[in-house]
Design a protein around this motif. Sequence first.
Motif, PDB file in Angstrom:
ATOM      1  N   ALA A  66       3.334 -23.083 -12.170  1.00 31.40           N
ATOM      2  CA  ALA A  66       3.262 -21.702 -12.657  1.00 31.40           C
ATOM      3  C   ALA A  66       4.048 -20.773 -11.731  1.00 31.40           C
ATOM      4  CB  ALA A  66       1.807 -21.251 -12.755  1.00 31.40           C
ATOM      5  N   ARG A  67       3.857 -20.921 -10.437  1.00 32.37           N
ATOM      6  CA  ARG A  67       4.564 -20.064  -9.474  1.00 32.37           C
ATOM      7  C   ARG A  67       6.070 -20.252  -9.579  1.00 32.37           C
ATOM      8  NH1 ARG A  67       1.345 -17.760  -5.454  1.00 32.37           N
ATOM      9  NH2 ARG A  67      -0.832 -18.417  -5.567  1.00 32.37           N
ATOM     10  N   ALA A  68       6.503 -21.500  -9.762  1.00 32.58           N
ATOM     11  CA  ALA A  68       7.940 -21.784  -9.887  1.00 32.58           C
ATOM     12  C   ALA A  68       8.526 -21.109 -11.125  1.00 32.58           C
ATOM     13  CB  ALA A  68       8.174 -23.292  -9.941  1.00 32.58           C
ATOM     14  N   LEU A  69       7.718 -20.921 -12.157  1.00 30.65           N
ATOM     15  CA  LEU A  69       8.165 -20.270 -13.386  1.00 30.65           C
ATOM     16  C   LEU A  69       7.909 -18.766 -13.386  1.00 30.65           C
ATOM     17  CD1 LEU A  69       6.812 -22.900 -15.959  1.00 30.65           C
ATOM     18  CD2 LEU A  69       9.223 -22.495 -15.355  1.00 30.65           C
ATOM     19  N   GLY A  70       7.332 -18.246 -12.292  1.00 28.88           N
ATOM     20  CA  GLY A  70       6.986 -16.834 -12.233  1.00 28.88           C
ATOM     21  C   GLY A  70       5.775 -16.492 -13.083  1.00 28.88           C
ATOM     22  N   LEU A  71       4.916 -17.472 -13.315  1.00 34.80           N
ATOM     23  CA  LEU A  71       3.731 -17.299 -14.147  1.00 34.80           C
ATOM     24  C   LEU A  71       2.470 -17.481 -13.311  1.00 34.80           C
ATOM     25  CD1 LEU A  71       4.959 -19.454 -17.180  1.00 34.80           C
ATOM     26  CD2 LEU A  71       5.079 -16.964 -16.946  1.00 34.80           C
ATOM     27  N   ARG A  72       1.325 -17.415 -13.977  1.00 35.81           N
ATOM     28  CA  ARG A  72       0.034 -17.678 -13.342  1.00 35.81           C
ATOM     29  C   ARG A  72      -0.761 -18.618 -14.239  1.00 35.81           C
ATOM     30  NH1 ARG A  72      -3.875 -15.058 -16.125  1.00 35.81           N
ATOM     31  NH2 ARG A  72      -3.183 -13.336 -17.427  1.00 35.81           N
ATOM     32  N   VAL A  73      -1.689 -19.361 -13.665  1.00 35.40           N
ATOM     33  CA  VAL A  73      -2.571 -20.223 -14.446  1.00 35.40           C
ATOM     34  C   VAL A  73      -3.652 -19.345 -15.065  1.00 35.40           C
ATOM     35  CG1 VAL A  73      -4.190 -22.160 -14.401  1.00 35.40           C
ATOM     36  CG2 VAL A  73      -2.150 -22.213 -12.946  1.00 35.40           C
ATOM     37  N   GLU A  74      -3.706 -19.342 -16.379  1.00 33.61           N
ATOM     38  CA  GLU A  74      -4.748 -18.590 -17.065  1.00 33.61           C
ATOM     39  C   GLU A  74      -5.994 -19.455 -17.259  1.00 33.61           C
ATOM     40  OE1 GLU A  74      -4.630 -15.553 -20.569  1.00 33.61           O
ATOM     41  OE2 GLU A  74      -4.646 -17.589 -21.420  1.00 33.61           O
ATOM     42  N   SER A  75      -5.795 -20.724 -17.597  1.00 33.41           N
ATOM     43  CA  SER A  75      -6.932 -21.624 -17.780  1.00 33.41           C
ATOM     44  C   SER A  75      -6.474 -23.063 -17.614  1.00 33.41           C
ATOM     45  CB  SER A  75      -7.562 -21.439 -19.170  1.00 33.41           C
ATOM     46  OG  SER A  75      -6.668 -21.871 -20.184  1.00 33.41           O
ATOM     47  N   ILE A  76      -7.449 -23.919 -17.327  1.00 32.10           N
ATOM     48  CA  ILE A  76      -7.204 -25.354 -17.259  1.00 32.10           C
ATOM     49  C   ILE A  76      -8.453 -26.057 -17.770  1.00 32.10           C
ATOM     50  CG2 ILE A  76      -7.921 -25.525 -14.844  1.00 32.10           C
ATOM     51  CD1 ILE A  76      -5.758 -27.739 -14.519  1.00 32.10           C
ATOM     52  N   GLU A  77      -8.246 -27.051 -18.591  1.00 30.41           N
ATOM     53  CA  GLU A  77      -9.341 -27.882 -19.086  1.00 30.41           C
ATOM     54  C   GLU A  77      -9.006 -29.316 -18.707  1.00 30.41           C
ATOM     55  OE1 GLU A  77      -7.449 -26.294 -21.881  1.00 30.41           O
ATOM     56  OE2 GLU A  77      -8.389 -24.432 -21.275  1.00 30.41           O
ATOM     57  N   TYR A  78      -9.950 -30.013 -18.094  1.00 30.96           N
ATOM     58  CA  TYR A  78      -9.695 -31.408 -17.735  1.00 30.96           C
ATOM     59  C   TYR A  78     -10.882 -32.264 -18.132  1.00 30.96           C
ATOM     60  CZ  TYR A  78     -12.788 -31.086 -13.662  1.00 30.96           C
ATOM     61  OH  TYR A  78     -13.880 -30.943 -12.849  1.00 30.96           O
ATOM     62  N   ARG A  79     -10.603 -33.556 -18.261  1.00 29.43           N
ATOM     63  CA  ARG A  79     -11.688 -34.507 -18.506  1.00 29.43           C
ATOM     64  C   ARG A  79     -11.311 -35.840 -17.889  1.00 29.43           C
ATOM     65  NH1 ARG A  79     -10.775 -37.962 -22.946  1.00 29.43           N
ATOM     66  NH2 ARG A  79      -8.945 -37.340 -24.116  1.00 29.43           N
ATOM     67  N   ASN A  80     -12.331 -36.514 -17.428  1.00 28.48           N
ATOM     68  CA  ASN A  80     -12.140 -37.835 -16.840  1.00 28.48           C
ATOM     69  C   ASN A  80     -12.184 -38.868 -17.953  1.00 28.48           C
ATOM     70  OD1 ASN A  80     -13.775 -36.124 -14.640  1.00 28.48           O
ATOM     71  ND2 ASN A  80     -12.218 -37.416 -13.743  1.00 28.48           N
ATOM     72  N   VAL A  81     -11.247 -39.809 -17.905  1.00 28.02           N
ATOM     73  CA  VAL A  81     -11.193 -40.836 -18.942  1.00 28.02           C
ATOM     74  C   VAL A  81     -11.505 -42.233 -18.408  1.00 28.02           C
ATOM     75  CG1 VAL A  81      -9.703 -39.554 -20.500  1.00 28.02           C
ATOM     76  CG2 VAL A  81      -8.669 -40.988 -18.743  1.00 28.02           C
ATOM     77  N   ARG A  82     -11.395 -42.445 -17.095  1.00 28.21           N
ATOM     78  CA  ARG A  82     -11.831 -43.696 -16.458  1.00 28.21           C
ATOM     79  C   ARG A  82     -11.955 -43.440 -14.966  1.00 28.21           C
ATOM     80  NH1 ARG A  82      -7.241 -45.074 -18.777  1.00 28.21           N
ATOM     81  NH2 ARG A  82      -8.321 -46.524 -20.118  1.00 28.21           N
ATOM     82  N   PRO A  83     -12.823 -44.175 -14.297  1.00 27.58           N
ATOM     83  CA  PRO A  83     -13.035 -43.910 -12.871  1.00 27.58           C
ATOM     84  C   PRO A  83     -11.814 -44.248 -12.022  1.00 27.58           C
ATOM     85  CG  PRO A  83     -14.576 -45.595 -13.682  1.00 27.58           C
ATOM     86  CD  PRO A  83     -13.702 -45.213 -14.814  1.00 27.58           C
ATOM     87  N   ALA A  84     -11.653 -43.483 -10.974  1.00 32.85           N
ATOM     88  CA  ALA A  84     -10.668 -43.764  -9.923  1.00 32.85           C
ATOM     89  C   ALA A  84     -11.472 -44.078  -8.666  1.00 32.85           C
ATOM     90  CB  ALA A  84      -9.762 -42.561  -9.700  1.00 32.85           C
ATOM     91  N   PHE A  85     -10.902 -44.929  -7.806  1.00 28.27           N
ATOM     92  CA  PHE A  85     -11.675 -45.415  -6.668  1.00 28.27           C
ATOM     93  C   PHE A  85     -11.024 -45.100  -5.330  1.00 28.27           C
ATOM     94  CE2 PHE A  85     -12.803 -47.999 -10.323  1.00 28.27           C
ATOM     95  CZ  PHE A  85     -14.171 -47.796 -10.339  1.00 28.27           C
ATOM     96  N   CYS A  86     -11.874 -44.952  -4.347  1.00 29.92           N
ATOM     97  CA  CYS A  86     -11.484 -44.683  -2.969  1.00 29.92           C
ATOM     98  C   CYS A  86     -10.437 -45.694  -2.514  1.00 29.92           C
ATOM     99  CB  CYS A  86     -12.725 -44.764  -2.088  1.00 29.92           C
ATOM    100  SG  CYS A  86     -12.435 -44.418  -0.364  1.00 29.92           S
TER     101      CYS A  86
END
Length: 128
Positions: A66-86
């Motif tokens: 966003a900063r590189a484009l001169g913009l700002r993050v208005e919102s973000i939605e995320y979801r986990n689809v499978r576990p990631a491990f240490c």
Amino acid sequence: MTGTPIDGFTVTPGPVQLFAFSAATWNPHRVHYDADYCRDVEDYPGVVVPGPLQGSWLLELADSRARALGLRVESIEYRNVRPAFCGAELVIGGRLVQGPPDASLELWVASPDGERHCVATAHLRPRN
């Protein structure tokens, strides 16, 4: 340009980072810090990377773009689809889906082979 890949980054979360993040976010679930519990009770190969930590990496990438484009993050939605491990290397990546002036990003946390663990959409808007 739409479809343009976003330069991302890689992370390899370790046990101290996962423990500290879980403590800082008041997440006491043992899957995020107790390897024996993960293997013996949950049948996981190791400690699980918290979903909100993956979300924070995706927000970091969205904010950088966003900063590189001169913009700002208005919102973000995320979801986990499978576990990631240490200890596993994870690739934080994405692509521009729409825009600018308003923009949308498709983002992900993936294994180096491309298997996705967490996916997100971020919406970017002009700075006011």
